[in-house]
Enzyme design. Sequence first.
Site, PDB file in Angstrom:
ATOM      1  N   GLU A 116       0.727  -1.310  -0.017  1.00 24.82           N
ATOM      2  CA  GLU A 116       0.014  -0.010  -0.053  1.00 24.82           C
ATOM      3  C   GLU A 116       1.159   1.497  -0.112  1.00 24.82           C
ATOM      4  O   GLU A 116       0.339   2.359   0.424  1.00 24.82           O
ATOM      5  CB  GLU A 116      -0.850  -0.075   1.215  1.00 24.82           C
ATOM      6  CG  GLU A 116      -1.966  -1.130   1.554  1.00 24.82           C
ATOM      7  CD  GLU A 116      -3.021  -1.185   0.373  1.00 24.82           C
ATOM      8  OE1 GLU A 116      -3.287  -0.480  -0.618  1.00 24.82           O
ATOM      9  OE2 GLU A 116      -3.844  -2.121   0.524  1.00 24.82           O
ATOM     10  N   HIS A 140      -2.808   1.662   8.987  1.00 29.60           N
ATOM     11  CA  HIS A 140      -4.009   0.922   8.260  1.00 29.60           C
ATOM     12  C   HIS A 140      -3.880  -0.336   9.219  1.00 29.60           C
ATOM     13  O   HIS A 140      -3.063  -1.089   9.370  1.00 29.60           O
ATOM     14  CB  HIS A 140      -3.480   0.408   6.765  1.00 29.60           C
ATOM     15  CG  HIS A 140      -4.216  -0.541   6.263  1.00 29.60           C
ATOM     16  ND1 HIS A 140      -5.581  -0.627   6.075  1.00 29.60           N
ATOM     17  CD2 HIS A 140      -3.808  -1.491   5.634  1.00 29.60           C
ATOM     18  CE1 HIS A 140      -6.009  -1.630   5.747  1.00 29.60           C
ATOM     19  NE2 HIS A 140      -5.248  -2.258   5.136  1.00 29.60           N
ATOM     20  N   HIS A 142      -7.227  -3.972  10.025  1.00 29.42           N
ATOM     21  CA  HIS A 142      -8.295  -4.619   9.636  1.00 29.42           C
ATOM     22  C   HIS A 142      -9.096  -4.977  10.826  1.00 29.42           C
ATOM     23  O   HIS A 142      -9.231  -6.109  11.427  1.00 29.42           O
ATOM     24  CB  HIS A 142      -7.885  -6.100   8.927  1.00 29.42           C
ATOM     25  CG  HIS A 142      -7.043  -5.806   7.757  1.00 29.42           C
ATOM     26  ND1 HIS A 142      -6.372  -6.898   7.159  1.00 29.42           N
ATOM     27  CD2 HIS A 142      -6.658  -4.743   6.819  1.00 29.42           C
ATOM     28  CE1 HIS A 142      -5.748  -6.449   6.036  1.00 29.42           C
ATOM     29  NE2 HIS A 142      -5.716  -5.192   5.809  1.00 29.42           N
ATOM     30  N   GLU A 170     -17.648  10.498  22.415  1.00 30.96           N
ATOM     31  CA  GLU A 170     -16.136  10.602  21.986  1.00 30.96           C
ATOM     32  C   GLU A 170     -15.982  10.559  20.477  1.00 30.96           C
ATOM     33  O   GLU A 170     -15.202  11.243  19.959  1.00 30.96           O
ATOM     34  CB  GLU A 170     -15.583   9.132  22.454  1.00 30.96           C
ATOM     35  CG  GLU A 170     -13.899   9.450  22.611  1.00 30.96           C
ATOM     36  CD  GLU A 170     -13.660  10.365  23.699  1.00 30.96           C
ATOM     37  OE1 GLU A 170     -14.383  10.786  24.768  1.00 30.96           O
ATOM     38  OE2 GLU A 170     -12.529  11.029  23.710  1.00 30.96           O
ATOM     39  N   HIS A 211     -12.706  -4.403   3.829  1.00 35.86           N
ATOM     40  CA  HIS A 211     -11.307  -4.490   3.852  1.00 35.86           C
ATOM     41  C   HIS A 211     -10.637  -3.968   5.350  1.00 35.86           C
ATOM     42  O   HIS A 211     -10.002  -4.594   6.122  1.00 35.86           O
ATOM     43  CB  HIS A 211     -10.283  -3.865   2.561  1.00 35.86           C
ATOM     44  CG  HIS A 211      -9.127  -4.006   2.728  1.00 35.86           C
ATOM     45  ND1 HIS A 211      -8.274  -3.600   1.644  1.00 35.86           N
ATOM     46  CD2 HIS A 211      -8.204  -3.967   3.582  1.00 35.86           C
ATOM     47  CE1 HIS A 211      -7.072  -3.683   1.833  1.00 35.86           C
ATOM     48  NE2 HIS A 211      -6.763  -3.910   3.064  1.00 35.86           N
TER      49      HIS A 211
HETATM   50  P1  13P Z   1       1.168  -5.552   3.130  1.00 34.31           P
HETATM   51  O1  13P Z   1       1.756  -6.706   3.798  1.00 34.31           O
HETATM   52  O2  13P Z   1       1.846  -5.513   1.734  1.00 34.31           O
HETATM   53  O3  13P Z   1       1.471  -4.002   3.752  1.00 34.31           O
HETATM   54  O4  13P Z   1      -0.197  -5.498   2.819  1.00 34.31           O
HETATM   55  C1  13P Z   1      -1.024  -5.724   4.029  1.00 34.31           C
HETATM   56  C2  13P Z   1      -2.496  -5.108   3.884  1.00 34.31           C
HETATM   57  O5  13P Z   1      -3.161  -5.036   4.785  1.00 34.31           O
HETATM   58  C3  13P Z   1      -2.818  -4.826   2.454  1.00 34.31           C
HETATM   59  O6  13P Z   1      -4.014  -3.829   2.404  1.00 34.31           O
HETATM   60 ZN    ZN Z   2      -5.057  -4.240   4.396  1.00 35.79          ZN
END
Ligand code: 13P
Ligand code: ZN
Length: 276
Positions: A116, A140, A142, A170, A211
């Site tokens: 990314e 980033h 998940h 909050e 995602h």
């Molecule tokens: P990377 O291991 O390349 O950082 O990818 C993980 C990810 O969450 C892609 O969106």
């Molecule tokens: Zn990701």
Amino acid sequence: MNILKAGFIKDFIKIADDGYKMGWHECNGGNLSYRLREEDIELLRFSLEASGPFINIGTRVPDLAGDYLAITGAGSFFRNISLSAYDNIGIIQINDRGDAYRLWWGLASGRGPTSELASHLMIHSVKKRANKDGQRVLYHCHPVNLIALSFVLPLSNKVFTRELWEMMPECPLVFPEGLGLVEWMLPGSLDLALATSQLMEKYNGVIWAHHGLICSGEDFDASFGLAHTIEKAAQILVKVLSMGQGKVQRPRARDLKALSDTYKLKLGQEFLIDND
Ligand code: 13P
Ligand code: ZN
């Protein structure tokens, strides 16, 4: 100086561990980057050494020319970052034209920076243009509940912002400008980077439907805290929806306006309309 002793690397590792413990980083899921300050670079001047050739980014980020970034490696597991930071984190520098990078430290595993990378660099570029000394950390992850909601709520900035704002006071305090959302896009793609960086002109948190989430902040606490607040609100909403009655009662636009007046928030006006 031992780079692993630098304050920003310690903070970097701590966020990676914290995020892993939250359950937001299965396998190599998630990535993290920090745009170094002048003082960080000064401190490490004799410890950094350019290695290898310049590698094309696939896009141009002239605002970041010459900047150094600490960034996770493609395929790096967050759970391994504290065990072996030198393998899983790298410090890269962007070239003068803003179209390539070179490694200066780390990523000893031989991996390149995260897949990314384009999103990270294009968002850093937007945030630096808005305020040179401003936001430097992009995170980033998940998070389970937020991802789950992206399967049932209409995919719009408006719906997600307002639903999450209502879950606890909050939320409007931590993300008064609201949240952006992009529909499912190919992970690691330039299209995803472009759509996300455009939304980051206005927001500090952008949901990647089905995602995850990417958050921007002036430091590690701000970025992680934003993700934590969004995911906690998402968790409450999942519980509410799972009880099967829908929302029997909830705060109204006038309540959010009162919060805004008292705490002098600049709440996004487009999210302050009751639709029922
Ligand atoms: P990377 O291991 O390349 O950082 O990818 C993980 C990810 O969450 C892609 O969106
Ligand atoms: Zn990701």
